[in-house]
Design a protein around this motif. Structure first.
Motif, PDB file in Angstrom:
ATOM      1  N   TYR A   1     -16.668  49.450  -5.284  1.00  0.00           N
ATOM      2  CA  TYR A   1     -16.186  48.491  -6.280  1.00  0.00           C
ATOM      3  C   TYR A   1     -16.114  47.089  -5.673  1.00  0.00           C
ATOM      4  CZ  TYR A   1     -14.802  52.353  -9.325  1.00  0.00           C
ATOM      5  OH  TYR A   1     -14.803  53.460 -10.124  1.00  0.00           O
ATOM      6  N   ARG A   2     -16.363  46.086  -6.528  1.00  0.00           N
ATOM      7  CA  ARG A   2     -16.350  44.692  -6.092  1.00  0.00           C
ATOM      8  C   ARG A   2     -15.550  43.856  -7.081  1.00  0.00           C
ATOM      9  NH1 ARG A   2     -22.000  41.955  -6.355  1.00  0.00           N
ATOM     10  NH2 ARG A   2     -21.421  41.793  -8.551  1.00  0.00           N
TER      11      ARG A   2
ATOM     12  N   GLY B   1      -8.230  42.204  -8.190  1.00  0.00           N
ATOM     13  CA  GLY B   1      -9.075  42.731  -9.247  1.00  0.00           C
ATOM     14  C   GLY B   1      -9.150  41.809 -10.452  1.00  0.00           C
ATOM     15  N   PRO B   2      -9.780  42.244 -11.532  1.00  0.00           N
ATOM     16  CA  PRO B   2     -10.291  43.610 -11.716  1.00  0.00           C
ATOM     17  C   PRO B   2     -11.558  43.884 -10.911  1.00  0.00           C
ATOM     18  CG  PRO B   2     -10.905  42.233 -13.573  1.00  0.00           C
ATOM     19  CD  PRO B   2     -10.008  41.382 -12.722  1.00  0.00           C
ATOM     20  N   PHE B   3     -11.733  45.161 -10.558  1.00  0.00           N
ATOM     21  CA  PHE B   3     -12.876  45.601  -9.762  1.00  0.00           C
ATOM     22  C   PHE B   3     -13.914  46.262 -10.665  1.00  0.00           C
ATOM     23  CE2 PHE B   3      -9.655  45.085  -6.572  1.00  0.00           C
ATOM     24  CZ  PHE B   3     -10.352  44.681  -5.434  1.00  0.00           C
TER      25      PHE B   3
ATOM     26  N   TYR C   1     -14.511  40.759  -2.724  1.00  0.00           N
ATOM     27  CA  TYR C   1     -13.539  41.755  -2.273  1.00  0.00           C
ATOM     28  C   TYR C   1     -14.023  43.144  -2.687  1.00  0.00           C
ATOM     29  CZ  TYR C   1     -10.752  37.592  -1.659  1.00  0.00           C
ATOM     30  OH  TYR C   1     -10.315  36.358  -1.252  1.00  0.00           O
ATOM     31  N   TYR C   2     -13.839  44.110  -1.788  1.00  0.00           N
ATOM     32  CA  TYR C   2     -14.418  45.442  -2.000  1.00  0.00           C
ATOM     33  C   TYR C   2     -13.377  46.532  -1.710  1.00  0.00           C
ATOM     34  CZ  TYR C   2     -18.867  42.971  -1.727  1.00  0.00           C
ATOM     35  OH  TYR C   2     -19.908  42.106  -1.939  1.00  0.00           O
ATOM     36  N   LEU C   3     -13.574  47.656  -2.372  1.00  0.00           N
ATOM     37  CA  LEU C   3     -12.874  48.886  -2.019  1.00  0.00           C
ATOM     38  C   LEU C   3     -13.820  50.044  -2.278  1.00  0.00           C
ATOM     39  CD1 LEU C   3     -11.911  50.574  -4.820  1.00  0.00           C
ATOM     40  CD2 LEU C   3     -10.242  48.723  -4.904  1.00  0.00           C
ATOM     41  N   VAL C   4     -13.588  51.146  -1.588  1.00  0.00           N
ATOM     42  CA  VAL C   4     -14.364  52.360  -1.838  1.00  0.00           C
ATOM     43  C   VAL C   4     -13.427  53.417  -2.408  1.00  0.00           C
ATOM     44  CG1 VAL C   4     -16.177  51.953  -0.147  1.00  0.00           C
ATOM     45  CG2 VAL C   4     -14.059  53.101   0.554  1.00  0.00           C
TER      46      VAL C   4
END
Length: 583
Positions: free
Chosen positions: A514-515, A521-523, A557-560
């Protein structure tokens, strides 16, 4: 699930713990028909009972001052089809109850449709309810109200819903107004073949309490007319199903739940008791089963179809429901019961607007505490009867990792689910199956950090046979479903490269990336297909993902998000990276 807009219509307004077994018992006092047949020295009718009428006779035989419900039809059905000799007190009560009442200075009036003949006594004095005749038509106002209620009930059940009439066309069904007392509002007396005195056929007559309050006349009348229609359809149907159906039809016609409050509370709070439980309160409270079937299928006629199947094949109500549901919607009885057990948790303050249409008006579900925090140990859970369920509430505490839940079962046909509320998905709950193997054991991992609350639902999906006992253990696994050792985002020319390494993975099947342009966020999801998870156990596993859809010189910004075998997601912390600026 979306709430069905089905309206059955308000048609008439005439007025760490060992779970003890007592957690699975109703709070309301009930009368079990099987216990009544078993008898006991405390159940003896008073000598004066024969002169006091059917209400006193039935109460004396049952050893009660007040019945838990207003309908005595289940008791009359029980006494009309005994599997063995009745003891003297029950035989005496049956003799009195099935005899046509002898009324003082009896008068008879027919309803305007000719379908009912109302028998009532002459008033004992000018102040008696049956002495009031404000319209001066020669018939007491209370009898006029009853006559209109009878006509309306028959019209709704027969003309509108298609149930068979209580009697063949041209024949009137006798209705007797008798002081019953003892909390009773009425009962239907099963008919018999006059020549053979064989099995019940239809209805011989109805008895209604002469002292019914005006606001109870419609509901009490419709309930007994419903019983008469059901007896005309399948006179040997299971008693619990007869009472549940009559109660369902009463609510369907009147929209009035008030008379069923104690029964619904008993059903909702009698965790572990089966659909076919023979307590009077539980049988009435089982109106939720036909109500569920009508709302779930979007067809109020599904209940009548089950009655028609019983009449045609002689099947018991559960087998008949299985056949009808499979034909109409491709849903088995087992699948339907699984949903039913879940629906019954969304009542009262737990109503989410997606289940029972009147869910907010129903009593709160029985949700025992599984424990204040992990670990939890429910061993043993009291026996769950066939087509019964029990649920426990487990709060989350915000720790990372997973709930490692294991279930063991013995006997019956066990089923188990979790209904999980995640903070990020409020107010929705996610259904998480706990698959059980042939030995009755199952296991599931549920991400814990985002979990606000989990309901553990244990079921016995067998239609008959043995009860089911469960053992449930819940542990905190701090490194499941994955233990993230590193996670970076680095600009590489006109793209950003994400790299992450896991120190361990458990029950993980894939990843989403997700970016966002903001750390909060929002992602948005970047990958169309999940990145396969390759980790196995405690070995390090590395992953690389290239994001080439970025603009020059911008920070992202990222998350997995790891995806578990149960289809649940567990998100990582957020990292950021900047793409190269154009020259």
């Amino acid at each position: 699930m979306r709430r069905r807009s089905l309206v059955l219509a308000v048609l008439f307004v005439l007025g760490a713990a060992c779970v003890p077994a007592n957690l699975l018992a109703a709070e309301e006092p009930d009368l079990s028909l099987s216990a009544l047949l078993a008898g006991g020295p405390e159940r003896r009718p008073a000598p004066e009972v024969p002169g006091r009428g059917p209400g006193a006779a039935l109460a004396g035989a049952a050893g009660l001052d007040t019945f838990p419900v207003g309908c005595a039809t289940p008791l009359l059905l029980l006494l009309s089809r005994p599997e063995g000799p009745l003891d003297p007190s029950l035989r005496l009560a049956q003799t009195i109850a099935v005899a046509r009442p002898l009324l003082e200075a009896e008068r008879v009036t027919a309803t305007r449709d000719g379908a009912f003949a109302i028998h009532f006594p002459a008033p004992a004095g000018s102040a008696a309810p049956l002495a009031i005749d404000r319209d001066r038509d020669g018939v007491p106002d209370a009898v006029d109200r009853l006559a209109e209620a009878l006509v309306a009930a028959r019209s709704f059940l027969v003309a509108r819903l298609g149930y068979p009439p209580p009697t063949p066309d041209g024949e009137a069904l006798d209705v007797f107004l008798v002081p019953l007392g003892h909390g009773l509002e009425g009962f239907a007396v099963p008919g018999r073949d006059a020549a053979s005195q064989g099995p019940a056929r239809g209805t011989a007559f109805l008895v209604l309490d002469a002292d019914l309050p005006a606001e109870r006349v419609m509901s009490a009348t419709l309930h007994q007319v419903a019983h008469a229609c059901l007896l005309a359809s399948a006179p040997r149907a299971a008693i619990w199903w007869s009472e549940a159906s009559a109660s369902f039809l009463t609510v369907a016609a009147t929209g009035d739940l008030s008379g069923f409050g104690p029964a619904l509370r008993a059903r909702q709070r009698s965790a572990g008791r089966g659909l076919a439980a023979d307590g009077l309160l539980l049988m009435q409270g089982s109106l939720l089963w036909p109500q569920f079937l009508a709302e779930r299928t979007g067809d109020a006629g599904v209940v009548r179809q089950i009655w028609s199947e019983i009449a045609a094949s002689g099947a018991d109500p559960l087998a008949a429901a299985d056949r009808v549901l499979m034909r109409s919607s491709g849903m088995s009885l087992r699948q339907a019961f699984r949903e039913f057990a879940a629906w019954n948790l969304f009542t009262g303050a737990q109503d989410d607007g997606r289940h029972y249409a009147f869910g907010r008006s129903l009593p709160e579900p029985a949700l025992a505490a599984a424990g204040a925090a992990l670990p939890v140990d429910l061993d043993p859970v009291g026996e769950v009867e066939p087509l019964g369920s029990v649920a426990f509430r487990l709060p989350g505490d915000g720790r990372t990792g997973s709930l490692d839940l294991s279930v063991r079962s013995e006997g019956g046909r066990a089923g188990a689910d979790l209904l999980v509320a995640f903070r990020s998905q409020a107010p929705n709950r996610v259904l998480v199956p706990v698959p059980l193997d042939a030995g009755g054991e199952g296991h599931v991992l549920v991400p814990w950090a985002d979990l606000a609350e989990a309901w553990i639902v244990l079921r016995n999906e067998g239609a008959s046979g043995a009860g089911t006992r469960f053992q449930v253990r819940g542990l905190h696994d701090p490194v499941a479903p994955f233990d993230l050792a590193s996670f970076t985002a680095q600009g590489s020319g006109m793209s950003i490269v994400l790299e992450w390494t896991t120190a361990s993975e458990k029950g993980l099947v894939g990843w989403n990336v997700y970016r966002s342009e903001s750390p909060t966020g929002p992602f948005s999801r970047l990958n169309q297909v999940a990145v396969p998870a390759y980790g196995d156990g405690s070995s390090d596993t590395g992953y690389i993902f290239n994001d080439d859809g970025v603009r020059p010189g911008r920070r992202y910004y990222y998350l997995v998000e790891g995806l578990t075998e149960a289809g649940l997601a567990d998100r990582s912390h957020v990292v950021s990276g900047r793409s190269a600026a154009t020259r």
